[in-house]
Each structure stands twice: as structure tokens, then as C-alpha cells.
Design an enzyme around this catalytic site. Sequence first.
Site, PDB file in Angstrom:
ATOM      1  N   TYR A 124       6.409  70.135 -25.787  1.00  0.00           N
ATOM      2  CA  TYR A 124       7.580  69.754 -26.573  1.00  0.00           C
ATOM      3  C   TYR A 124       7.620  68.319 -26.084  1.00  0.00           C
ATOM      4  O   TYR A 124       8.416  67.970 -25.564  1.00  0.00           O
ATOM      5  CB  TYR A 124       9.154  70.813 -26.131  1.00  0.00           C
ATOM      6  CG  TYR A 124      10.113  71.075 -27.221  1.00  0.00           C
ATOM      7  CD1 TYR A 124      10.190  69.678 -28.467  1.00  0.00           C
ATOM      8  CD2 TYR A 124      11.075  71.092 -26.088  1.00  0.00           C
ATOM      9  CE1 TYR A 124      10.924  69.576 -28.629  1.00  0.00           C
ATOM     10  CE2 TYR A 124      12.197  71.495 -27.102  1.00  0.00           C
ATOM     11  CZ  TYR A 124      12.315  70.383 -28.656  1.00  0.00           C
ATOM     12  OH  TYR A 124      13.068  70.349 -29.113  1.00  0.00           O
TER      13      TYR A 124
ATOM     14  N   LYS B 275       4.266  70.093 -29.927  1.00  0.00           N
ATOM     15  CA  LYS B 275       5.285  70.119 -31.178  1.00  0.00           C
ATOM     16  C   LYS B 275       5.865  68.680 -30.694  1.00  0.00           C
ATOM     17  O   LYS B 275       6.195  68.314 -30.300  1.00  0.00           O
ATOM     18  CB  LYS B 275       6.472  70.712 -30.420  1.00  0.00           C
ATOM     19  CG  LYS B 275       7.711  70.807 -31.238  1.00  0.00           C
ATOM     20  CD  LYS B 275       8.881  71.764 -30.880  1.00  0.00           C
ATOM     21  CE  LYS B 275       9.842  71.416 -31.489  1.00  0.00           C
ATOM     22  NZ  LYS B 275      10.856  72.131 -30.985  1.00  0.00           N
TER      23      LYS B 275
END
Length: 295
Positions: A138, A164
Site C-alpha cells: 500500500y 496499490k
Amino acid sequence: MKDIQLGGMISTVVTPFDANDEVDHELLRGEVKYLLEQGVTAICACGSTGEGQTLSLEESAAICATVVQEVAGRVPVIGGVIQNSTAQARRYSLALKDAGVDALQVTPVHYVFAPSPQETVAHYREIGEATDLPIVLYNVVPWALVPVETIELLREVPQVVAVKQSGGDIHLLADLLHRMRDRFTILAALDDLHYPAFVMGAHGALAAIPTVTPRLSVELWEAVQAGDHATALALHERILTVWRAIDAPNLPATLKAALELQGRSPGLPRRPFQPAGEAERTRIKAALQKAGLID
């Protein structure tokens, strides 16, 4: 390790809090049902949209267990881990595995002190080996973005399957796609730039805006895959109108206001955030009307 597909339009889910600042699991179930009905390809709990940075280990595990139960295997469930040491991230990750998630979304360490590339790799390797679950890196924290060169080193950690990319940097997204689209699933978290991200070849999105506009976001993804760029651009403009209205430092409050104005029940933001004020609600309502999401 589980073999799951993490592409398409993945939605985050809010964590509804009640007046006592406790998690309301019934409201959470309602949000999960709504998102599934809109056709999202996976659901991520306890991320930024879910105010994961505020959640205890016990709360995170209980939320993920509720989402897993409600989803009932229809789409993958991703559990978010936002912690600042390998020890804590490992503990949370194991708890979310026990709760039944299919994959993890894990931030890098992001406090004042910056780990080296080798330390970042070791961080993800330890979590991967402990859980043997697919991991989404992330890459969200603006002051702690993991550079492409470090992500390349993560090739050697088999559990890291996706990145991500957020943090407002479409240039980093472009470099990731150019250099590593064959090794990692690259997911866009640039809420106002999903259309160009998909055109560049992103494998999907995992972001806050499909929580608010799930059907429009799914249709945007499908339009780009079909090569229908006129429809995609029109959808992009409608989604952008909504994102500009809710994008604020108190995003947990403005996002939940946008859901409430659509007739949904997202609960309260976690304190110290207070519900969106009247001026904010008026702005958000106008944007939702312009986007055709409410009358």
C-alpha cells in the site's frame, strides 16, 4: 499461498462507528451488501477509508471477520494493516489471516524515521513468511513513498503480488507499469485519475472513490476494457465531480456524508473527527446531484 485475482474495480469499505465510538457491525454488513450489489470485484476493509490507522488489533480482526462472513466467498476480501513496526504489522496480519481474509494490504513503515530499501524488503518478507497470504504493498503515505527501485527488490518476496499506488503520483504509477507490470498487479489509488491509469494499463483500482460511486466506477473500468473511451470519459467527469467535493483533510467525515446523502448508513467517523458540517454537506449534495447519483 492463495491464488486470487486482484484486478478490476476493488472497493474499500467504511468502518461505521456509533455514538460511543464503537464499531457498528450491522451497519458494516449493510455497506458490504451494497457494494457487492454494485458489482465490485473485491472489498478491502480496514484501509484508509475504513480508518484502519485508528483500529486496535481486536477491532481490525472483528471487522474483517464480519466482512468475510457477509461476502461469503463471492469476491476476495483484503484486510488492511497500517502499522509502524514489523512486529505490529506481523501481529495484525496474523490476526486478519485468522479472521479469514484472502489477502493483506500493508503500508510501509511511515513514521519520522525512514527504513532503508533492504529494511523495507525484510519488513515485507517477514510478514509474507509469517502469513503466506498475498500482499498488496500500500504505497500511500506521501512522505514515505516506496520508490520503484525498492519495489523492484520486492520481486524476491513471492507473497508481494500487487502494488496499490497512491500518494498523488501518477508518474510513479507510470514507471511501475512500464517496469513491473509483468511481475506485480498494479492497482491505481489515484481517485481522480482512474481513467488515465486504466488507459496506461493498470490492472485495476483499489481506492476510496468506488466506496462512494461503486456502480459508476465499475462502469468506468468496463468501458475502458471495451475500448469505449467516450463513455469512459463521461464517467470520469461524473466521478471527478464527486471526488472534488469530498477530498478534504477530514475525508472520513466527508466520505460518510456522501454515503448518507445517498440514503446509505455509514455511521459516524471515529473521533476526533466530527460529522461533516452543513456547508460541506451542501457542497457534497450538489456534486452528487450533478453526477446523477441523487435527485
